[in-house]
Design a protein around this motif. Structure first.
Motif, PDB file in Angstrom:
ATOM      1  N   ASN A 164      27.589  37.665  35.604  1.00  0.00           N
ATOM      2  CA  ASN A 164      27.641  38.183  36.957  1.00  0.00           C
ATOM      3  C   ASN A 164      28.168  37.111  37.891  1.00  0.00           C
ATOM      4  N   VAL A 190      26.196  45.786  41.859  1.00  0.00           N
ATOM      5  CA  VAL A 190      27.450  45.036  41.794  1.00  0.00           C
ATOM      6  C   VAL A 190      27.564  44.167  43.052  1.00  0.00           C
ATOM      7  N   VAL A 246      38.474  46.082  43.573  1.00  0.00           N
ATOM      8  CA  VAL A 246      37.641  45.631  42.467  1.00  0.00           C
ATOM      9  C   VAL A 246      38.131  44.269  41.975  1.00  0.00           C
ATOM     10  N   ARG A 248      37.406  41.240  38.776  1.00  0.00           N
ATOM     11  CA  ARG A 248      36.921  41.170  37.393  1.00  0.00           C
ATOM     12  C   ARG A 248      36.944  39.737  36.888  1.00  0.00           C
ATOM     13  N   CYS A 249      36.198  39.538  35.821  1.00  0.00           N
ATOM     14  CA  CYS A 249      36.333  38.305  35.051  1.00  0.00           C
ATOM     15  C   CYS A 249      37.459  38.535  34.049  1.00  0.00           C
ATOM     16  N   SER A 258      33.230  42.443  29.696  1.00  0.00           N
ATOM     17  CA  SER A 258      33.931  43.582  30.277  1.00  0.00           C
ATOM     18  C   SER A 258      33.154  44.228  31.418  1.00  0.00           C
ATOM     19  N   ASN A 261      31.994  42.747  36.749  1.00  0.00           N
ATOM     20  CA  ASN A 261      32.825  43.149  37.881  1.00  0.00           C
ATOM     21  C   ASN A 261      32.176  42.776  39.203  1.00  0.00           C
ATOM     22  N   GLU A 263      33.177  43.332  43.818  1.00  0.00           N
ATOM     23  CA  GLU A 263      34.043  44.013  44.782  1.00  0.00           C
ATOM     24  C   GLU A 263      34.327  43.097  45.960  1.00  0.00           C
ATOM     25  N   THR A 301      33.804  50.132  41.958  1.00  0.00           N
ATOM     26  CA  THR A 301      33.276  49.971  40.604  1.00  0.00           C
ATOM     27  C   THR A 301      31.787  50.284  40.637  1.00  0.00           C
TER      28      THR A 301
END
Length: 323
Positions: A164, A190, A246, A248-249, A258, A261, A263, A301
């Motif tokens: 995270n 998130v 969004v 992401r890593c 996966s 995520n 925002e 997301t």
């Protein structure tokens, strides 16, 4: 003496009758017309003002950049692809022209050419010029993209961990600055990184465990986060529009990579100041977002089901095997 300095006459006799000369002239004329037609059509398409990148979906490059840096990188990519296609079409045209123009027409031996100085000059100098121009513009864009200022308007420390994100709003630059507000992501919520438009923003990145990667496609930045004392830094001049995107890593970091995520939420400078004030008063990120009239949870997301329960670890089956 050799005619024209580059041609060796064949031993066979060439029959240049008026009829053959007329046919060759007609073929040359038709070829020129076709070439002019194709070139004119391409030029017309460019001059009509159509967005070449949008027409061809960015040639594989993400579209919709929201920072000046993203737009510069996108423009460089489109220009490079168009230049590559132009060179490719020119080379393909020469290949097919040679195939058609110099195809076998009988048993006569054509004129043998030792060298052609204009052609050798062209294929030696032209690639050097193409590479030099691309190198120059790449260096210019890269310098602009990697530039950082001494006193950015906003500094955010991005901390990644399995699996995270934590976003710390800082009162200055460097590791010695103080955190004035923070947002921590959890499995159920998130994390939302709130940023202002029309202000310069510096991102200082670090990791708590392994290598992660901070990636927001609309920023066109993908920067790795390293554990230890290494702080990867980059800066955007400004966010040009409000919205939510969004993030992401983008570095394989383990089991739940996966699902890692976040925002980015861009708001007006006035809303950002109110958000930060609410965070300083002790409100959660969700409460602070509601206080400025924004959705409290991520809209681009959602949390993923990690499936971390006993069924996932197959305890029942393991107990049956033990018995």
């Amino acid at each position: 003496m050799v005619a024209r300095g580059s041609e060796v006459q064949p031993s066979a006799v060439r029959h240049n009758t008026p009829q053959n000369a007329a046919r060759r002239s007609q073929r040359r004329g038709a070829g020129r017309l076709v070439g002019l037609g194709v070139g004119g059509a391409a030029l017309l398409a460019l001059l009509t003002g159509c967005d070449v990148g949008r027409t061809f979906h960015g040639f594989g490059w993400p579209q919709g950049g929201v920072t000046p840096e993203a737009n510069k990188m996108y423009s460089l990519w489109i220009a490079s692809v168009i230049a590559a296609l132009a060179v490719g079409v020119f080379v393909w045209g020469l290949i097919f022209w040679c195939i058609i123009r110099y195809r076998k027409r009988g048993e006569e031996l054509p004129v043998q050419t030792r060298f052609n100085m204009p052609m050798e000059f062209l294929y030696t100098i032209a690639p050097i010029l193409v590479v030099a121009v691309l190198f120059y513009y790449t260096a210019v864009v890269q310098t602009d993209v990697n530039r950082v200022s001494k006193n950015p308007d906003v500094t955010v420390e991005v901390v990644a961990f399995k699996w995270n994100w934590q976003f710390n709003y800082r009162d200055g630059v460097g590791p010695d600055a103080n955190t004035i507000a923070s947002t921590l992501g959890t499995t159920e919520v998130v994390p939302v990184l709130v940023l202002p438009t029309n202000r310069s923003i510096r991102f200082e990145e670090t990791s708590k465990d392994v290598i992660h990667s901070f990636w927001v496609p609309e920023l066109l930045f993908k920067r790795d986060l390293f554990p230890g004392k290494i702080r990867n830094v980059f800066e955007v001049e400004k966010l040009q529009t409000e919205g939510a995107w969004v993030g992401r890593c983008a570095e394989l970091c383990g089991t739940y990579h996966s699902m890692m995520n976040f925002e980015v939420r861009a708001v007006s400078p006035e809303k950002y100041d109110r958000f930060l004030a609410a965070k300083r008063e002790g409100k959660t990120t969700q409460e602070a977002l509601e206080a400025i009239g924004e959705p409290p949870l991520a809209t681009t997301t959602h949390p993923f089901d990690t499936r971390r329960d006993e069924q996932n670890f197959n305890k029942t089956s393991a107990a049956g095997v033990g018995n």
